[in-house]
Design an enzyme around this catalytic site. Structure first.
Site, PDB file in Angstrom:
ATOM      1  N   GLU A  24       3.862 -10.961  -3.493  1.00 37.47           N
ATOM      2  CA  GLU A  24       2.818 -11.873  -2.982  1.00 37.47           C
ATOM      3  C   GLU A  24       1.473 -11.437  -3.558  1.00 37.47           C
ATOM      4  O   GLU A  24       1.399 -10.540  -4.399  1.00 37.47           O
ATOM      5  CB  GLU A  24       2.789 -11.863  -1.454  1.00 37.47           C
ATOM      6  CG  GLU A  24       2.442 -10.514  -0.845  1.00 37.47           C
ATOM      7  CD  GLU A  24       2.539 -10.483   0.682  1.00 37.47           C
ATOM      8  OE1 GLU A  24       2.889 -11.492   1.306  1.00 37.47           O
ATOM      9  OE2 GLU A  24       2.265  -9.413   1.254  1.00 37.47           O
TER      10      GLU A  24
ATOM     11  N   ASP B 223      -7.065  -9.430   2.804  1.00 42.48           N
ATOM     12  CA  ASP B 223      -6.800 -10.336   1.676  1.00 42.48           C
ATOM     13  C   ASP B 223      -8.091 -10.819   0.996  1.00 42.48           C
ATOM     14  O   ASP B 223      -8.287 -12.039   0.817  1.00 42.48           O
ATOM     15  CB  ASP B 223      -6.014 -11.567   2.163  1.00 42.48           C
ATOM     16  CG  ASP B 223      -4.803 -11.217   3.016  1.00 42.48           C
ATOM     17  OD1 ASP B 223      -4.150 -10.214   2.713  1.00 42.48           O
ATOM     18  OD2 ASP B 223      -4.531 -11.964   3.977  1.00 42.48           O
TER      19      ASP B 223
HETATM   20  O1  FUB Z   1      -2.643 -12.014   5.610  1.00 43.03           O
HETATM   21  C1  FUB Z   1      -1.348 -12.564   5.746  1.00 43.03           C
HETATM   22  C2  FUB Z   1      -0.505 -12.179   4.585  1.00 43.03           C
HETATM   23  O2  FUB Z   1      -0.402 -10.769   4.489  1.00 43.03           O
HETATM   24  C3  FUB Z   1      -1.057 -12.575   3.236  1.00 43.03           C
HETATM   25  O3  FUB Z   1      -0.936 -13.941   2.971  1.00 43.03           O
HETATM   26  C4  FUB Z   1      -0.268 -11.676   2.376  1.00 43.03           C
HETATM   27  O4  FUB Z   1      -0.704 -11.597   1.053  1.00 43.03           O
HETATM   28  C5  FUB Z   1      -0.375 -10.378   3.129  1.00 43.03           C
HETATM   29  O5  FUB Z   1      -1.561  -9.699   2.847  1.00 43.03           O
END
Ligand code: FUB
Length: 338
Positions: free
Chosen positions: A237, A30
């Protein structure tokens, strides 16, 4: 790009991205990259194997702290500046330090991060430091009115900053309508408008929202909101916002179809019109990124799970050049095709 040696350097960087993570001594994911004080600073999640069984809530993503990475250039070494913030120091949070971002204003630095409270509800917090690499001191409470995950803070040329946030399923966004949580809510039906990420302008002190979060709408080519059943294009997301040619580019992950996509608008609030994919699927379930300009060239920071042999919660961040075409469109990147 007219200088051949510059072109060769960028091709070499793209080739390096196929195999080489920025760091290998820890797992990272991320990546939120920014240019602060003339250098690249990357704010990733710090992946660990917390020994928590896999479930639909993403409990196996049991991260506990953040390390900040510093680079003098995208093809240089990434220096691990050490632990910048640990969950044990955040009064309101109990676990799962997921994807962070950072911003600066008036010589201070702000680390934004999602975490679960003891009751299992995600909120977003902020911690403050005097240096880009921290250490950061967390505020005693989460940002009022925040929820879900994946904060990304964009500062416009007029100095106003906006936080984009939200993530479906394990990120809990589907439980909210009009900023109110209801445990019975699920992702809308296939023919209903998709749930959008949220955006809120930040207060001048960068510590709280200046307004109630608004829905970000992503439109299709006919000007209609994307449908919840359009899994190849709908938001899941990993919000990011960059500005190019005077227009606002909102980019995000489609989650269960594993694409990074982008949409363009004329305001930081949107609406944004869907354009296409930026990055085709990587090894691992999640895909998450940032886009940053450094010394006149744009770069995509992203992650995959190759180093861990495909373990979905043990990821590694990488960087590759990103190209805007003459008409402003982003050239799609195949992470393994250079
Ligand atoms: O790293 C945990 C979660 O996985 C992140 O918040 C999301 O965007 C995904 O990458």
């Amino acid at each position: 790009m007219s200088d051949p040696s510059e072109h060769q350097e960028l091709s070499a960087l793209a080739a390096k991205a196929i195999s080489q993570p920025l760091v290998t001594h820890i797992y990272t994911a991320d990546p939120s990259a920014h240019v602060f004080e003339g250098r690249l600073y990357v704010y990733p999640s710090h992946d660990i194997d917390a020994g928590i069984p896999f479930d639909d809530e993403g409990s196996h993503f049991g991260m506990e702290d953040y390390h900040v990475l510093r680079m003098d250039s995208p093809d240089g070494d990434a220096v691990d500046c050490g632990v910048a913030l640990h969950v044990r120091d955040v009064k309101w949070a109990q676990r799962q330090m997921w994807a962070p971002d950072a911003a600066t204003k008036d010589g201070r630095y702000y680390l934004y991060f999602p975490a679960k409270r003891a009751d299992g509800v995600f909120q977003i917090g902020v911690a403050v430091g005097d240096r880009p690499e921290g250490p950061f001191v967390p505020q005693p409470e989460a940002i009022a009115g925040s929820y879900s995950i994946d904060p990304a803070v964009f500062t416009d040329e007029d100095g106003e900053s906006y936080m984009y946030f939200g993530g479906l399923w394990g990120g809990q966004l589907q439980k909210y309508r009009d900023n109110v949580r209801d445990e019975s809510h699920v992702e809308p039906g296939d023919d209903e408008p998709a749930l959008g990420p949220k955006v809120a302008r930040m207060r001048g002190d960068m510590l709280e929202f200046a307004e109630a979060p608004r829905e970000v709408v992503i439109l299709d080519e006919d000007g209609m909101p994307l449908k919840a059943g359009d899994h190849e294009r709908r938001f899941f997301e990993a919000s990011w916002l960059h500005k190019f040619g005077g227009r606002y580019y909102f980019s995000y992950s489609t989650g269960n179809t594993h694409l990074l996509c982008y949409a363009i608008g004329d305001s930081p609030y949107g609406p944004f019109t869907y354009q296409g994919p930026i990055l085709t699927p990587v090894v691992g379930w999640t895909t998450h990124h940032s886009i940053v300009e450094f010394q006149g060239q744009w770069y995509l920071f992203y992650h995959d799970s190759i180093l861990s042999g495909g373990v979905t919660h043990l990821r590694s961040i990488k960087v590759t050049p990103l190209h805007h075409e003459a008409d402003g469109r982003i050239r799609t990147i195949d992470p393994y095709g250079a």
